[in-house]
Design an enzyme around this catalytic site. Structure first.
Site, short mmCIF file in Angstrom:
data_model
loop_
_atom_site.label_atom_id
_atom_site.label_comp_id
_atom_site.label_asym_id
_atom_site.label_seq_id
_atom_site.Cartn_x
_atom_site.Cartn_y
_atom_site.Cartn_z
N CYS A 126 -27.80 39.59 -11.03
CA CYS A 126 -28.09 39.21 -9.66
C CYS A 126 -28.62 40.45 -8.96
O CYS A 126 -28.80 41.49 -9.59
CB CYS A 126 -26.89 38.60 -8.94
SG CYS A 126 -25.52 39.72 -8.62
N CYS A 202 -28.91 34.62 -9.20
CA CYS A 202 -29.37 34.56 -7.81
C CYS A 202 -30.88 34.45 -7.82
O CYS A 202 -31.55 34.97 -8.71
CB CYS A 202 -28.89 35.75 -6.99
SG CYS A 202 -29.82 37.27 -7.15
N CYS A 210 -39.67 41.59 -14.14
CA CYS A 210 -38.79 42.34 -15.03
C CYS A 210 -39.48 42.45 -16.38
O CYS A 210 -40.08 41.47 -16.85
CB CYS A 210 -37.44 41.62 -15.16
SG CYS A 210 -36.28 42.46 -16.25
#
Length: 282
Positions: A126, A202, A210
């Site tokens: 998250c 989240c 990423c």
């Protein structure tokens, strides 16, 4: 037109659609948020696109069979069509490349290796690594017994875990001494454990770019609103944390009970996506 003749035309249309950088950005974001459906306004805000421009991109992606559109009240919601994308990948792999680049095989082999007695590595992500991912880490440590090595991290972690998080975990019988806030970079270095599963819990973390994870882990998005942002009385704030804990438990408990040793990679992916569709509240 015969079906065999139509297939290359459809694939060319998909490739042309994804050959546009900003349309590709939209599609990639919806894949990261899958199985959630995302409102057009939220997509525009996350990506920084004008709503009129985004509307054009969404229309093109829909016509190419790459996304779905649904209506909830007055809002239009969009989600990735992974079946359509899967057809494109299969076509490129099986037809165009004649199966010369078996990129999925190492991941399947790695999963089989885990079935021979090694634990599955699981990472929950998250933004703050203070509430939701910490809950998830602690819950799977308990529910998974000795089958998993469990980790959590934040894209922009706080220095400390929220004290309400720790209190609720302790009240539900989870050990908390090992828990700490960690940066995602800790799991992206050369000496980091190779993950079998990576879950974002989240929306903000799922929205961020990423790098691809080594080892091709199975991924899923189990997003839940941040209870730390709830304002009001202590009782209201406490209730928000409890709701987050129980919502994550409803996903993690059946995941921990999956017969991973008996399922192939695609079957496991379907199961973790199904868990992501469970309602946030019972």
């Amino acid at each position: 037109m015969a079906k065999d003749d139509a297939m290359p035309d459809m694939m060319v249309k998909m490739l042309a659609t994804l050959g546009h950088a900003e349309r590709l950005n939209v599609f990639r974001l919806l894949v990261r948020r899958y199985p959630q459906a995302v409102a057009a306004g939220e997509l525009a805000e996350i990506l920084g696109y004008k709503r009129s421009t985004l509307s054009v991109y969404l229309a093109v992606l829909r016509r190419a069979g790459l996304i779905h559109q649904d209506r909830a009240g007055n809002s239009l919601l969009y989600s990735a069509d992974l079946d359509g994308a899967g057809q494109l990948l299969s076509y490129l792999f099986d037809d165009c490349c004649r199966s010369r680049f078996p990129s999925a095989q190492p991941a399947e082999a790695q999963l089989r290796e885990r079935r021979l007695g090694r634990k599955f590595n699981v990472l929950f992500i998250c933004s703050g690594n203070s509430v939701r991912s910490i809950f998830a880490e602690a819950i799977l440590r308990t529910e998974g017994k000795d089958r998993f090595n469990v980790y959590s991290a934040g894209t922009r972690p706080y220095s400390e875990i929220n004290p309400i998080t720790l209190k609720i975990l302790e009240e539900h019988g989870h050990p908390t001494g090992i828990l700490r806030s960690k940066n995602i970079a800790e799991f992206q270095g050369m000496n980091a454990p190779i993950m079998d599963f990576v879950f974002t819990v989240c929306d903000q973390a799922a929205d961020e770019e990423c790098p691809a994870w080594p080892g091709q882990p199975l991924t899923a998005h189990w997003g839940y609103p941040d209870p730390a942002k709830v304002e009001g009385s202590d009782a209201a704030r406490r209730a928000a944390f409890e709701d987050a804990y129980h919502s994550l438990t409803r996903r993690i408990r059946p995941f921990a009970q999956l017969g991973l040793e008996a399922l192939d990679r695609s079957a496991i992916q379907r199961e973790v996506d199904r868990l992501g569709r469970l309602p946030l509240s019972a």
